[in-house]
Design a protein around this motif. Sequence first.
Motif, PDB file in Angstrom:
ATOM      1  N   PRO A   1      57.225  19.754  52.961  1.00  9.43           N
ATOM      2  CA  PRO A   1      56.448  19.708  51.706  1.00  9.43           C
ATOM      3  C   PRO A   1      55.984  21.082  51.250  1.00  9.43           C
ATOM      4  CG  PRO A   1      55.714  17.996  53.223  1.00  9.43           C
ATOM      5  CD  PRO A   1      56.629  18.899  53.998  1.00  9.43           C
ATOM      6  N   LEU A   2      55.637  21.958  52.198  1.00 11.10           N
ATOM      7  CA  LEU A   2      55.221  23.311  51.812  1.00 11.10           C
ATOM      8  C   LEU A   2      56.415  24.139  51.366  1.00 11.10           C
ATOM      9  CD1 LEU A   2      52.515  24.364  54.435  1.00 11.10           C
ATOM     10  CD2 LEU A   2      52.222  23.340  52.192  1.00 11.10           C
ATOM     11  N   CYS A   3      57.552  23.930  52.025  1.00 13.73           N
ATOM     12  CA  CYS A   3      58.744  24.713  51.674  1.00 13.73           C
ATOM     13  C   CYS A   3      59.148  24.452  50.229  1.00 13.73           C
ATOM     14  CB  CYS A   3      59.883  24.354  52.632  1.00 13.73           C
ATOM     15  SG  CYS A   3      61.399  25.256  52.299  1.00 13.73           S
TER      16      CYS A   3
ATOM     17  N   TYR B   1      57.183  24.023  39.829  1.00 15.12           N
ATOM     18  CA  TYR B   1      56.100  23.877  38.868  1.00 15.12           C
ATOM     19  C   TYR B   1      55.011  22.922  39.346  1.00 15.12           C
ATOM     20  CZ  TYR B   1      59.380  26.335  35.924  1.00 15.12           C
ATOM     21  OH  TYR B   1      60.234  27.277  35.429  1.00 15.12           O
ATOM     22  N   ASP B   2      55.146  22.446  40.545  1.00 15.14           N
ATOM     23  CA  ASP B   2      54.091  21.636  41.168  1.00 15.14           C
ATOM     24  C   ASP B   2      54.143  21.892  42.663  1.00 15.14           C
ATOM     25  OD1 ASP B   2      55.973  19.526  42.394  1.00 15.14           O
ATOM     26  OD2 ASP B   2      56.460  19.416  40.246  1.00 15.14           O
ATOM     27  N   ARG B   3      53.075  21.459  43.379  1.00  9.94           N
ATOM     28  CA  ARG B   3      52.964  21.768  44.811  1.00  9.94           C
ATOM     29  C   ARG B   3      54.125  21.171  45.613  1.00  9.94           C
ATOM     30  NH1 ARG B   3      48.830  23.402  48.155  1.00  9.94           N
ATOM     31  NH2 ARG B   3      47.371  23.356  46.410  1.00  9.94           N
ATOM     32  N   ALA B   4      54.616  20.015  45.227  1.00  9.46           N
ATOM     33  CA  ALA B   4      55.686  19.369  45.977  1.00  9.46           C
ATOM     34  C   ALA B   4      57.070  19.878  45.570  1.00  9.46           C
ATOM     35  CB  ALA B   4      55.628  17.851  45.774  1.00  9.46           C
ATOM     36  N   GLY B   5      57.137  20.728  44.543  1.00  8.92           N
ATOM     37  CA  GLY B   5      58.434  21.271  44.129  1.00  8.92           C
ATOM     38  C   GLY B   5      59.340  20.240  43.482  1.00  8.92           C
TER      39      GLY B   5
END
Length: 855
Positions: free
Chosen positions: A206-208, A72-76
């Motif tokens: 961070p992308l994963c 639910y956010d870019r950092a997971g």
Amino acid sequence: MKHFQQLYYTSCEHGLSGFSGFQFNAVSAGVTAETRQAVEALAGYEPPRSLVESDTPELLERCPVNLCYRPYDRAGRTATTLCVRYVGRDSARRFGNYFAHALHSDDFPAAGDGLLPIELWNSPVWTGAVSPSTDIPTLAGAAPGPLDVRAVGEFLRGHPHAGRLPELLAAVFAALTEHGSVVVVDRSTEEIAHWFAAVSYLLPPPLCRGLSFATYVLRPARSRMHLIGTVPEATLAFAPDDEAAYTVFDFARGVFPEVPVPALVGLLTRIGVGSVRPVWSWTADYAEGGEVTPDDWHAPVAAAAASGGIPLATADVHAVVDWLAGAEHLGARRAAVAAGLHRAHRGLDDARLTALSAAAKAGGDAAVHEEIEGKLYGLRMRAYTTAAEDAVEPVPLTDPAARRRAAALWERLLETEVRTARERTRLLLWAVGTRLPVPPEAMAGETLTLSRALLGTTAPAPAFRHEVARLVRVLPAMRTSLATAVEEALEHRAGQEQLFGQFPAELLGEGDLAGRPLLLEHHLRARAERDPSNTVPLMFKILRIRGRTSPDEELLRGLWRQPSRTWTHREAARIATELPVSEPVDKVVGEWFDRALSQGIEDEDALASCVHLCEVLSHPRRFTWLPAGAADRVRVTLDLAAALRDAREATELFAAFAIPETGPWAAPRALKRLHLVPAMLRLPADVGLLRGRLAELTHRDLDQYLSRLYRGAAGGGRIDDVLLGHVATVATLPEGARLSQAQEESVAAIRAHPEEHWHVTDLKRLEEAVRPHSAALADRYAERAGARRAGPPGPARRFPFFGRRPAAAAPTATRGAADVPDTAASGTSSGTSASRTEGSKSSEGSAGSKKKKGR
């Protein structure tokens, strides 16, 4: 310690809803309504059609499993993961039931102790049985399944399309950083999970964590996950507006899209799934924290890989070097990175070595900085010497130690590496540009060697010519050496007189040849050949070098080498002016003046130049230089010019212009052709004298006279006494005059035009002028004047052009006949017919006037 909240969702008899059907069977304490809504939206499951009626354990085991992850956010950090399995029949024995077990946490990485979401594939944490109670406990951690880097590595080694992993990873990067979804089709969700794991391991952590995925969706077009798995039986129909948003990799059928692969992806796939995890831990020391795109990540990952001994490709090295300039967050590590790249990659170009040098300096490593600067200087010198595309211009060196090192390197290159004249030229230019301390004797020897080599160069390229010219301009020793080499060639090789017209001797100036009269004369001759317009002053310079006042035949033929071997009128006049009248001249000079006077003259400029030459040569001392025939032509030309200037009446010019029509009388004939008729028409005409002598004009001159006169008479301007006299002359020409048919028609037109178009007052003046010579014509004019005075005014008739041109409206004439262009001689028969027709109309008009007057 962080925990996972659990949620069970299926079709059951007992659950949170209070009635049978799809509902939450059980949830952990604290689960919010928003979390339940999110899980319910993700939990939907549609089996392949061939497996809808599965109800045995064997068949259900074949049904695809959907491991779904939604951050639910870019950092997971806040995220939900579900394992959805098909269970066949519900309690009412209807097909289509599934069981979804969901885990949710507001700190997913902490709750899973760093576990990647895909590593929960086939984890023992998942259940498929309903709970007898609606309350289930939270989970403290989650055990990973059998999917790890070793399993993924074995999978890739055995898959026939493992080579497509770079394109798949590139597509996932694009989905994460731009937009869209990637669809992976394979024979089973087991294989799909392995593809997802390979991508997850290779992505920056961070992308994963921000990668949403679902290992099975029957209709991918209804999903907006980043990564979507499905089986060959799935429906891959996308709406036209959605096709661009989905990139499909069909590993089952071997059908793949064309996807550009960023350099980072190439580096990561070369490192491989099995070795990439330590690289990501090293990368933390190099990343700044705001990296998102593959380009952002490329340099930090490459720098980290290099620090761990992993070989880099050229693109990786370039990325790191270009990144170092702004990587201030690295601190002293910048110098370490620069040193490592410099020692491991010796083929870096000038620009990137410069960047490494700056990075080493910024990182505080002076030794590495100086080492790179030394190599950089050598590369720059070699690049400039060989005219490489990336060569830079030399700049002065100020540091004494650097100047000494550079001078030693310069001498070494000169002795061991220079092979061509151009390379030697550029190396000398480098020494000049950097102000190297080269001993004068060494510079003199090198420039003389180069000059001797250059004299044998034929057709050099423009760039090389420019470089040699620049060297000659900026290096005095080169000019001296080149003059010495040319002098050697003239002394030891016969037939080299034209050497100064060739490269590079043409680069020498008069100042370079001071004290070398032979060289200077050849230099001036070559300049005259290159710039013929400057030949006369160059000839006088040569005469001063020789200590003479008059040129001889050899010098004249050497300077005027064109086929005509003749001076122009302007050149002859300048030479005549500058030759001292108090000194005798060579006989050949008079002959060259004679040839200049005999040249054909086509226009007014050439005629004016020739007349000016005659005026210059009329000086008593200069007149003696001319052969007899040339002297006569000068005298006649000036007499004719005087007659044109001084005559008071038109017939005075006839006697003056009785000149031969053939022979070397170019200027007199040009004066007659261009000035006689205009001069006649500017002078008053004695009608009695002129009408008897017009036939003496040549056919061409008479045509010109009649044409100009008609234009003046028909021009609509004031009819002055001069114009009136010439019109009266032509109008009263006797019938027996020897005229061509066209000229007779021209005379008739001139005679008839005043009747219709002149003002009555001017027509009366014309009547008075012609009466002593033709009473009948005077009566005719008088009658017409009277008729026009008595009749009503009306529009004047335009009289068409006469002569040999096609009938057309006459151009606007000026006020005087002398300024009208000669056009009658170039007319056509149609113009003649028009004149005849207009003449007939004029006669009819006169007859009609007579009849009207009689009535």
